[in-house]
Design an enzyme around this catalytic site. Sequence first.
Site, mmCIF file in Angstrom:
data_model
loop_
_atom_site.group_PDB
_atom_site.id
_atom_site.type_symbol
_atom_site.label_atom_id
_atom_site.label_comp_id
_atom_site.label_asym_id
_atom_site.label_seq_id
_atom_site.Cartn_x
_atom_site.Cartn_y
_atom_site.Cartn_z
ATOM 1 N N CYS A 153 0.598 -1.325 0.084
ATOM 2 C CA CYS A 153 -0.030 -0.150 -0.080
ATOM 3 C C CYS A 153 0.722 1.210 -0.181
ATOM 4 O O CYS A 153 0.393 2.404 -0.064
ATOM 5 C CB CYS A 153 -1.002 -0.023 1.145
ATOM 6 S SG CYS A 153 -0.091 0.166 2.700
ATOM 7 N N HIS A 169 10.372 -10.653 5.114
ATOM 8 C CA HIS A 169 9.579 -9.634 4.360
ATOM 9 C C HIS A 169 8.537 -9.090 4.922
ATOM 10 O O HIS A 169 7.358 -9.984 5.403
ATOM 11 C CB HIS A 169 9.124 -10.454 2.907
ATOM 12 C CG HIS A 169 10.077 -11.028 1.915
ATOM 13 N ND1 HIS A 169 10.287 -12.466 1.592
ATOM 14 C CD2 HIS A 169 11.280 -10.416 1.394
ATOM 15 C CE1 HIS A 169 11.302 -12.324 0.812
ATOM 16 N NE2 HIS A 169 11.949 -11.207 0.821
ATOM 17 N N CYS A 200 8.560 -15.174 -3.532
ATOM 18 C CA CYS A 200 9.167 -15.972 -1.896
ATOM 19 C C CYS A 200 8.092 -17.051 -1.670
ATOM 20 O O CYS A 200 6.734 -17.009 -1.716
ATOM 21 C CB CYS A 200 9.018 -14.749 -0.913
ATOM 22 S SG CYS A 200 9.510 -15.579 0.772
ATOM 23 N N CYS A 286 -16.852 -52.216 -4.462
ATOM 24 C CA CYS A 286 -16.866 -50.989 -4.917
ATOM 25 C C CYS A 286 -16.722 -50.821 -6.418
ATOM 26 O O CYS A 286 -17.409 -50.078 -7.097
ATOM 27 C CB CYS A 286 -15.670 -50.175 -4.567
ATOM 28 S SG CYS A 286 -15.839 -49.646 -2.521
ATOM 29 N N CYS A 326 -44.920 -53.298 -0.078
ATOM 30 C CA CYS A 326 -44.917 -54.915 -0.140
ATOM 31 C C CYS A 326 -45.209 -55.361 -1.514
ATOM 32 O O CYS A 326 -45.898 -54.695 -2.193
ATOM 33 C CB CYS A 326 -45.930 -55.347 0.625
ATOM 34 S SG CYS A 326 -46.535 -57.102 0.569
ATOM 35 N N CYS A 342 -42.083 -60.381 -10.480
ATOM 36 C CA CYS A 342 -41.773 -61.221 -11.519
ATOM 37 C C CYS A 342 -43.236 -61.678 -12.206
ATOM 38 O O CYS A 342 -43.260 -62.175 -13.054
ATOM 39 C CB CYS A 342 -41.495 -62.591 -11.198
ATOM 40 S SG CYS A 342 -42.504 -63.698 -10.119
#
Length: 527
Positions: A153, A169, A200, A286, A326, A342
């Site tokens: 700044c 720094h 740096c 998995c 069900c 089925c």
Amino acid sequence: MASDSDYDDDFMVDTDDIMDGDSDSDFASSLSVSDNDEADDMAFDGAFAEKHERKAYEVEFSVQSVRNLVDSQNKEIEQVTTILGLPSKDAATLLRYFRWNKERLFERYMDAPENVLRSAGVSNFYNKNDTKHTIILAKDLPSTQQPFTCDICCDDDASLATAAVACGHRFCINCYQQYLTQKIKEDGESRRIECPQDKCNVIVDEATVQQVVDDKTWARYRELLNRTFVDDNDFLRWCPAPDCEYAVECHVPSTSLTSIVPTVQCACGDVFCFGCGLPDHQPAICSIVKKWLQKCLDDSETANWISAHTKECPKCHSTIEKNGGCNHMTCRKCRHEFCWVCMGPWSEHGTSWYNCNRFDERSSSEARESQTQSRLSLERYLHYYNRYANHEQSAKLDQDLYQKTEKKMEEMQQTSDLSWIEVQFLKKAVDITVQCRMTLKWTYAFAFYLSKTNQTAIFEDNQRDLEMATEQLSELLEKPLEREKIAQLRQAVLDKAVYVKHRREILLEDTAKGLLEGRWSFIVDVK
């Protein structure tokens, strides 16, 4: 979701490690699985309350709170500090650079310490004329650094507070704070925040961050550090449940995921696979789950009709919509009883002729005459996907049973001499039903990739027995309450729930042992 009793032996939580705002007693009461199980299972006459040895499909794991994770990091840092003789802030930077792999850190450091420190962004060099204090007023700086001007700044006020790390720094505190806040809050960085100076690479240490930023930013910084600690550790995984702050530790290496399904349960109650982070998918490993989900995604356009929730009665062809979990259906028009899965007569599903779970492999010659091989392949896929999707849908519909069950429990308590504890068997039975639905769902993904062998027949027998028992329990739960038959219903539900739970354990135990022994062979490469 797995029942609590399934994890009595493996569920290890340190009740001293409590989140801020929680009391020890609250935490212990919410996580003491065995105590809760005993209370819940009183209605089952002790059927599920007994302790058991770890089964083949169970794995050891522990739940780690935020405090546990911080303590673990501090212990690792302290060990490196002691062995290498470095400041703790530098040891922390090195560990995060090597992703908490201490063995690799020690090996590299012993070979070339200066190169390792430089690469990691650690500087143990301090200018003799500089101060080792992070924050200091500009007017109090050594004469060699006077007058001070912030390079960001360009302010040169002597009353400015300044900040710097080991590289020396130095910038004004306002610029340093803005820089760190942006890195933490906007960029989500924590492990590798470098000095603001151009080119740096010295890392801004944890102590400096705490001194410079406000409390809210510091809390976010610590959260990010904890996340990187878990993400860098192969044996830690965050619980995938929304807003859950716990991590689970499980020492199952990734190389074992072809023979183990590491199902774990977080302190929040969420049950998931430690290997891939998806919800519990036992007994499918998995790699099979990944292939199956991808196949379902790729074939979704071809199998669009499966997603419809209506089917035609096999006898009168009236359109029927399923509105419960069900699978025992009764046509309102012709009163024909059939299986939703089925479409066969329901009368066969309680006998030795029950064969709903098997795919009818037609002979190759018949297959070539009746249809092309590709069509047969699609039909085979649809057979397994239809049953997979049906159990998934039934589990969701069974979730609606919880509200109905709660009302039924209240009604049962009011119309009988049963206590509130004694009517808990209904809720427990619904838990078991939903749990078995999810297990059955993944058995069809597992079966789709299984090679046809004698072992496959054993698996399908176990699958059939569990499926048939689950349907019977689901049907019992949907029966309306009759005051004079409450005692008989209670006993029937208790007996069936115990049996269903036992059948699930048999299926998972046999499948898990088969994976460990290499007994199963698959039509795809699962490695």
